[in-house]
Design an enzyme around this catalytic site. Structure first.
Site, PDB file in Angstrom:
ATOM      1  N   ASN A 109      34.273  47.357  27.311  1.00 25.46           N
ATOM      2  CA  ASN A 109      34.333  46.494  28.494  1.00 25.46           C
ATOM      3  C   ASN A 109      33.229  45.441  28.490  1.00 25.46           C
ATOM      4  O   ASN A 109      33.444  44.319  28.947  1.00 25.46           O
ATOM      5  CB  ASN A 109      34.266  47.347  29.765  1.00 25.46           C
ATOM      6  CG  ASN A 109      35.525  48.168  29.966  1.00 25.46           C
ATOM      7  OD1 ASN A 109      36.585  47.840  29.439  1.00 25.46           O
ATOM      8  ND2 ASN A 109      35.422  49.257  30.715  1.00 25.46           N
ATOM      9  N   ARG A 167      44.694  42.143  28.635  1.00 20.45           N
ATOM     10  CA  ARG A 167      43.997  42.204  29.914  1.00 20.45           C
ATOM     11  C   ARG A 167      42.667  41.449  29.880  1.00 20.45           C
ATOM     12  O   ARG A 167      42.304  40.758  30.832  1.00 20.45           O
ATOM     13  CB  ARG A 167      43.747  43.679  30.279  1.00 20.45           C
ATOM     14  CG  ARG A 167      42.962  43.886  31.578  1.00 20.45           C
ATOM     15  CD  ARG A 167      43.782  43.531  32.784  1.00 20.45           C
ATOM     16  NE  ARG A 167      42.989  43.561  34.012  1.00 20.45           N
ATOM     17  CZ  ARG A 167      43.433  43.174  35.198  1.00 20.45           C
ATOM     18  NH1 ARG A 167      44.657  42.741  35.318  1.00 20.45           N
ATOM     19  NH2 ARG A 167      42.665  43.225  36.257  1.00 20.45           N
ATOM     20  N   ASP A 212      46.798  48.090  30.389  1.00 18.89           N
ATOM     21  CA  ASP A 212      47.323  49.408  30.733  1.00 18.89           C
ATOM     22  C   ASP A 212      48.366  49.338  31.837  1.00 18.89           C
ATOM     23  O   ASP A 212      48.248  48.551  32.771  1.00 18.89           O
ATOM     24  CB  ASP A 212      46.185  50.328  31.211  1.00 18.89           C
ATOM     25  CG  ASP A 212      45.274  50.725  30.072  1.00 18.89           C
ATOM     26  OD1 ASP A 212      45.764  50.840  28.952  1.00 18.89           O
ATOM     27  OD2 ASP A 212      44.070  50.900  30.322  1.00 18.89           O
TER      28      ASP A 212
END
Length: 447
Positions: free
Chosen positions: A23, A101, A125
């Site tokens: 992340n 994403r 996801d």
């Protein structure tokens, strides 16, 4: 579509080192778009989501070079000095963004530096609705204008009047975020570094990865204060320069390894975890009864013949719920649920953020776990206390975190399990089968 074949029942032992944080990588790689100078990022994980983002930056004209650093870590250099503005507006670019994403965090840097961005709903996801309202509200507060282009189903966001390069017109302001969104905070911070005046963000996310991004931007010449708190202040600057940055260890991978070691370990050492950046993750496993020992910057998880769930002081059932930092990250609830299936005691898990993330528990129930799915957000796990092992099953990975949880369950189960759609696991875990096989697991990748 590849499949994992897992022979359960093998004990893990030895040492393993977590990869660089996924992340954080997605955020700081996007931050390289804010300067035409070279930005070097070290400890980059070799995983699908990160590699796809790097390729997306190549597609828009960013010069990249991937190499092994002096310490053997994977590092990458980025130089965004000749961006292809025409490609940034193309249907091909929008389509690629929709599949990834992490592409959403390109909006802030592009808006700040180029004055314009075109986006569609990003992929990732399938864990329920992941809204972008916080991002958009922040950009609007800074003065950006939105236009929905219906025939392409995209949003055009502009921060200037006339034609590029007429000048950035983002204006610093005070804003109170409707939620402490990590990606929203990152995006707004990256847009605000070039905004005229001072921007104050209240209810900002303050995860270690946001802190890392802010420290990196400050080394590039940004003026950000309040780092580590939920109140960030950004004084706009005219330009940023290059820098070097090293990613933290991935806290989700650290937590995943703790879960594996608890379920099927015979003494596992997790090395160089950056303990001060793990927050309450080790203590959360301890509340399930798992012995987690610290040794410098390493964690050691001895063999757990039994682990007993704590109760609250008033004797009520243990409840674990996700929350913004420094609360429990939602990305580890799937792993904690699997670990709880073999504990002594019961736990109520409350997944507040995503309405589809608990649906994978039906696969654990098929394996013999005692789980009551109360509603899309809550599940009660009644532990077996090692008296009844899970049974091998054929399964499919619905998302990254459920995928690793199912892999842990399969490693601890009687028999041989098959997990398909493991590309989801590859999105977040680097070369996972080889690393676990080195500890004694029996995992085979079948194409």
């Amino acid at each position: 579509m590849a499949t994992f074949k897992i022979e359960g029942g093998h004990l893990l032992s030895g040492s393993i080192t977590p990869q660089g944080a996924k992340n954080e990588a997605l955020q700081v790689i996007c931050a390289s778009l804010l300067t035409s100078d070279e930005v070097v990022i070290r400890n980059i994980p070799d995983i699908r989501d990160v590699n796809n983002l790097i390729q997306l930056l190549r597609d828009i004209g960013v010069k990249t070079a991937i190499r092994k650093g002096a310490t053997g870590e994977r590092e990458c250099s980025f130089r965004a000095d000749q961006l292809n503005l025409k490609y940034l507006e193309s249907d091909e670019f929008v389509h690629k963004c929709a599949e990834l994403r992490g592409s959403v965090m390109m909006i802030g840097p592009l808006l700040a530096r180029m004055g314009k961005a075109i986006i569609t709903k990003p992929g990732g996801d399938k864990i329920g609705r992941r809204r972008l309202d916080t991002h958009f509200m922040g950009f609007k507060a800074l003065g950006a204008k939105f236009r929905h282009i219906e025939e392409r189903n995209v949003y055009e966001i502009k921060a200037y009047t006339g034609h590029y390069p007429s000048g950035n017109t983002l204006k610093g302001t005070y804003m109170l975020l409707d939620e402490a969104s990590v990606t929203g905070t990152a995006n707004i911070v990256m847009a605000a570094v070039f905004a005229e005046g001072t921007t104050t963000i209240y209810n900002a996310a303050c995860e270690p990865y946001i802190q890392q991004l802010c420290h990196m931007l400050n080394r590039m010449g940004a003026l950000i204060s309040g780092i580590g708190s939920n109140l960030l202040t950004i004084t706009g600057v005219k330009s940023l320069h290059g820098t070097e940055h090293r990613l933290l260890p991935d806290m989700i991978e650290v937590g995943s390894f703790i879960g594996m070691a608890a379920m099927c370990g015979d003494g596992v050492r997790i090395k160089n975890v950056s303990l001060q950046d793990l927050g309450i993750i080790p203590e959360t496993f301890r509340r399930l009864g798992v012995k987690v020992e610290t040794d410098g910057d390493d964690l050691y998880i001895p063999r757990q013949k039994h682990y007993v769930v704590e109760s609250f002081i008033d004797g009520t059932i243990m409840t674990m719920a996700d929350a913004p930092w420094p609360g429990l990250t939602p990305d580890l609830l799937s792993v904690l649920i699997v670990v709880a299936t073999q504990a002594r005691g019961s736990v109520l898990f409350h997944q507040k953020m995503f309405e589809s993330r608990l649906f994978f528990v039906d696969k654990l129930i098929d394996m013999g776990a005692q789980i009551i799915l109360c509603d899309p957000h809550r599940a009660v796990v009644v532990g077996h206390d090692r008296k009844l092992k899970l049974k091998a099953q054929r399964m499919s990975s619905p998302d990254i975190r459920a995928g690793i949880a199912l892999l842990i369950a399969a490693m601890s189960a009687n028999g041989t399990s098959l997990i398909s759609n493991i590309e989801q696991i590859d999105r977040g875990y680097e070369n996972i089968e080889a690393r676990l096989n080195a500890l004694g697991a029996k995992i085979e990748r079948i194409s």
